[in-house]
Design an enzyme around this catalytic site. Structure first.
Site, PDB file in Angstrom:
ATOM      1  N   SER A 114       0.843  -1.200   0.000  1.00 34.51           N
ATOM      2  CA  SER A 114       0.000   0.000   0.000  1.00 34.51           C
ATOM      3  C   SER A 114       0.871   1.239   0.000  1.00 34.51           C
ATOM      4  CB  SER A 114      -0.888   0.029   1.239  1.00 34.51           C
ATOM      5  OG  SER A 114      -0.102   0.229   2.398  1.00 34.51           O
ATOM      6  N   ASP A 115       0.360   2.326  -0.556  1.00 37.04           N
ATOM      7  CA  ASP A 115       1.004   3.599  -0.287  1.00 37.04           C
ATOM      8  C   ASP A 115       0.786   3.905   1.200  1.00 37.04           C
ATOM      9  OD1 ASP A 115       2.329   5.997  -0.426  1.00 37.04           O
ATOM     10  OD2 ASP A 115       1.250   6.743  -2.171  1.00 37.04           O
ATOM     11  N   TRP A 116       1.564   4.839   1.694  1.00 38.68           N
ATOM     12  CA  TRP A 116       1.637   5.070   3.147  1.00 38.68           C
ATOM     13  C   TRP A 116       0.302   5.584   3.707  1.00 38.68           C
ATOM     14  CZ3 TRP A 116       5.203   2.522   1.370  1.00 38.68           C
ATOM     15  CH2 TRP A 116       6.359   2.195   2.058  1.00 38.68           C
ATOM     16  N   GLY A 117      -0.407   4.676   4.358  1.00 37.89           N
ATOM     17  CA  GLY A 117      -1.731   5.033   4.869  1.00 37.89           C
ATOM     18  C   GLY A 117      -2.821   4.847   3.829  1.00 37.89           C
ATOM     19  N   GLY A 118      -2.485   4.196   2.721  1.00 37.52           N
ATOM     20  CA  GLY A 118      -3.472   3.968   1.659  1.00 37.52           C
ATOM     21  C   GLY A 118      -4.337   2.743   1.895  1.00 37.52           C
TER      22      GLY A 118
END
Ligand code: BGC
Length: 815
Positions: free
Chosen positions: A302-306
């Site tokens: 995932s993207d950071w916090g995605g």
């Protein structure tokens, strides 16, 4: 907005989790229970395309078989808790961390940004940005750059590089992150992805193709969280990029197919929603497009916090949750994780099949073994941990063993490579009366706040008034150990030549509002007035305008009023409007983009002709900013939870595809760039490589990159290129394909399908050939869900830019 009928024809993308339409994050504290949002109809037809389940399991096919078997042995030894650790990030020394399992000799994984440098590091190099690398149109340079960056990541102990970038692709001129990626064209970006990934991975480092997919604007890329609520309380969800199936295949997915083909280890799913569902839990794009259609064997992080859910995301195809915590940017690990212990619980209570969890880890560990990262991999440099402001030591919840030498200098001899790449990336847009190269001028006047030393420290996290710009901001930036400014390099050159007097005015306000003739105040006019302009762009915000910053246009106007040899250099994230381009006293313009740490040397090499410019624009410079289509969606007037929608109604018409389709005149077209010599093209030939060409590909077992039949060469096109000018130089013959009339409407008038950088001595000729693969000659048919070679006559044109096409040949593939 399409009609319902159009929607069904287009075969739009799925948004579901577990077979239901689903749009967004969990509704309560239990990461594994979610309810359907009350009002999904607001999404329109884009919200209801078919789900793709279950998540396809990796097999290691396509060259990873041996590593896959090693990964199987590894997974077989893991406890349930260890399995959860393997898929869940932890705060630690790197931007992303998977903890070690010492009893299995697994040292953990260190994930570091980014696309132009190892960002969180000391004594590392800052390379040219993606947009600059793409401007070289040089496969060899793209590979070299990836390899050199890979060497630095590895020497610092990073296993995974969070690079390269193919999303954003460059749908909008205004997108804040276009410079991290390559070109506003899927073919050029696809080649750049492949070469960069091979470079990184040949150096032993896992590459990450990001951000998958449709991440074409920064505004509202993440949800708006309720400041008074818990970390998952959302007021408005992230923007939804609503993309039809054909556009997805022919534009945004295209370079990711190249990435899969290059055996990229990892793909990072993007922040925004895609057709109504968060990219990191969108089963159509992760399970369907990436893992099934493109045969991707690595892992989706995932993207950071995605990550916005647990089991729903895992079933949707997400394999690794980064950085592991909950909330905006995953910044609060203490608030728990959608993964972590919840994964163990979901397996033990039967919600999640253990085979899927094993598949996630197999996908993570196969590239690790394939690249030999289990053998003598360098330790993480402890200095990276100290520099990591994202997760300072005080917030670590787990132990990390940081031994090994501190502050390693990993730059090697990359400075000379960066200098060369920066020069090769420079695009010469105008050169009236051969103003360039400079011929040992006695007097030079330098103007502009971009010319001299950076005044605000080494990390590019913000724009600043005084100082040259060589990288943009956000996670894609680098930490300069030094930065050669243009003024410093010009002075060094002047001293060397023993000729030039370099005078400078660095305050844009002063230059823009003064009489330059008064400023010069000397009886002798300078032989050349060099103006250095800059344009900032950063992650997290889209560009507000396309002009140069700090009144750059006014600075040029003021200088050009007095100086009849005004030479403008832009250091920019990409597209700038250049209202001064036709001013008679503006004799030369160079787009140098973000060239990295050797910026001044790179530009001086070009200005003085030590390097003959051969860069080409990887986007179009329009006459007016308002000529560009597809602006970002910057506001919604309602406050409904799902109201942020961005309709990609322009479909395939981005950048030159748009300008060509509507016959809009432009200032400098896609593919354009001048040289100090001249070239000619002649003798185009097209040679059929295979006899029978059925309109659809043979259905071969899918390999990384998709059906291998799509990569089969159908035609070879060759041209003869000659250097007809006085000096050595390189050029870029480009091949554009016009599809037959039988192709469905909306097909762009021409599309790049081949290019090659070729260096020639004066008078020398060389035959250059372009291999056209089946994919290059097909459109995506939404009804049959297949790449189709249309019937009728193709027009193949070769030239030196998208609007300078000199040779033409017509071929019919399917009768
Ligand atoms: C960016 C990613 C980056 C990650 C880690 C995110 O905000 O979108 O590109 O790799 O942060 O820094």
């Amino acid at each position: 907005m399409p009609t319902v009928a159009q929607f069904f024809l287009c075969g739009l993308l799925a948004v579901s989790a577990r077979g239901q339409d689903y749009d967004g994050s969990p509704r309560d504290e239990d990461a594994f229970s979610y309810v359907q949002p009350e009002n999904t109809t607001i999404l329109g037809p884009y919200g209801h395309s078919p789900p793709v389940f279950p998540s396809p399991h990796a097999t290691g096919s396509g060259g990873w078989e041996e590593a896959f078997a090693q990964a199987q042995d590894f997974v077989a030894q893991l406890t349930p808790e260890e399995k959860a650790d393997m898929v869940t990030g932890q705060f630690g020394p790197c931007v992303g961390n998977i903890v070690a399992i010492p009893r299995l000799n697994f040292g953990g994984l260190c994930l570091q940004d980014g696309p132009l440098a190892i960002r969180v590091a000391d004594y590392a190099s800052v390379f040219p940005a993606g947009v600059a690398a793409a401007s070289t149109w040089d496969r060899k340079i793209l590979y070299e750059r990836g390899f050199a960056m890979g060497e630095e990541f590895k020497a610092k102990g990073a296993h995974v590089a969070l690079a390269p970038v193919a999303g954003p692709l460059g749908r909008s001129a205004y997108s804040g992150r276009n410079w991290e990626g390559f070109a506003a064209d899927p073919y050029l970006t696809g080649v750049a992805m492949e070469e960069t990934i091979r470079g990184f991975q040949d150096a032993g480092v896992q590459a990450t193709a990001k951000h998958f997919v449709g991440n074409e604007q920064e505004t509202q890329r993440n949800p708006t969280y309720d400041p008074d609520g818990t970390v998952t309380d959302v007021l408005q969800e992230a923007v939804s990029s609503n993309i039809d199936d054909r556009t997805m295949h022919e534009l945004y997915l295209w370079p990711f197919a190249n990435a899969a083909r290059a055996r990229v280890a990892s793909v990072m799913c993007s922040y925004q929603r895609l057709n109504g569902s968060y990219a990191c839990e969108n089963s159509k794009i992760l399970n369907g497009l990436l893992k099934q259609e493109l045969g991707f064997q690595g892992y989706v992080m995932s993207d950071w916090g995605g990550t916005h859910s647990g089991v729903a995301s895992i079933e949707g195809g997400l394999d690794m949750n980064m950085p592991g915590g909950i909330g905006a940017y995953g910044q609060d690990p203490k608030a728990g994780s959608f993964f972590g212990g919840n994964v163990t619980r979901a397996v033990s209570n039967g919600t999640l099949p253990e085979s899927r969890l094993d598949d996630m880890i197999l996908r993570i560990m196969t590239p690790y073994f394939w690249l030999g990262q289990d053998r003598d991999y360098p330790t993480i440099d402890p200095s990276s941990a100290d520099l990591n402001t994202f997760s300072p030591r005080s917030e670590w919840l787990r132990e990390f063993n940081l031994t090994g030498p501190r502050s390693r200098d990993v730059r090697g001899d990359h400075a000379s490579l960066i200098r060369r790449h920066g020069a090769e990336a420079t695009v010469l847009l105008k050169n009236k009366n051969n103003a360039l190269p400079l011929r040992a001028p006695k007097t030079i006047a330098v103007f502009g706040n971009d010319a001299a030393e950076n005044t605000n420290g080494p990390v590019n996290q913000d724009t600043f008034e005084f100082g040259t710009l060589a990288a943009g901001g956000g996670s894609g930036t680098g930490r300069f150990t030094y930065l050669v400014s243009p003024l410093a390099a010009l002075n060094a050159r002047a001293r060397r030549d023993g000729t030039s007097l370099v005078q400078y005015w660095l305050n844009n306000k002063q230059v823009a509002t003064s009489s330059v003739s008064d400023l010069l105040g000397v009886p002798t006019q300078p032989e050349a007035c060099l103006v250095f302009l800059k344009t900032w762009a950063a992650e997290g915000e889209d560009r507000a305008h396309l002009d140069s910053d700090y009144s750059g246009n006014e600075v040029v106007a003021s200088v050009a009023k007095t100086c009849n040899n005004t030479i403008v250099v832009t250091h920019s994230s990409g597209i700038n409007t250049l209202p001064f381009a036709n001013h008679p006293n503006v004799t030369a313009i160079l787009a140098a983009h973000y060239p990295g740490q050797e910026s001044g040397n790179s530009i001086v090499d070009v200005l003085y002709g030590d390097v003959n410019p051969s860069g080409r624009l990887p986007y179009t410079i329009a006459r007016n900013g308002s000529d560009y289509n597809a602006p970002p969606t910057t506001e919604v007037t309602t406050n409904g939870k799902y109201d942020w929608q961005s309709w990609f109604d322009e479909k395939l018409e981005i950048d030159y595809r748009y300008f060509d389709a509507h016959n809009i005149p432009v200032l400098y077209e896609f593919g354009f760039g001048l040289s100090y010599t001249k070239f000619n093209i002649s003798n185009v030939r097209a040679e059929r490589v295979v006899q029978a060409i059925p309109s659809t590909p043979e259905r071969l077992p899918v390999q990384p990159g998709g059906n291998p039949a799509l990569w089969e060469t159908l035609y070879n096109v060759s041209v003869s290129v000659t250097n007809t000018g006085p000096v050595h130089g390189a050029t870029v013959p480009q091949l554009y394909v016009t599809f037959p009339d039988s192709t469905p409407s909306g097909t762009p008038p021409k599309q790049l399908r081949g290019f090659e950088k070729v260096a020639l001595e004066p008078g020398e000729s060389r035959v250059v050939s372009f291999a056209l693969a089946r994919r290059d000659l097909s459109y995506w048919d939404v009804v049959s869900q297949e790449w189709v070679v249309p019937e009728g006559e193709f027009t193949l044109r070769v030239g030196f830019s998208s609007r300078d096409l000199r040779e033409v040949v017509r071929v019919t593939l399917v009768e």
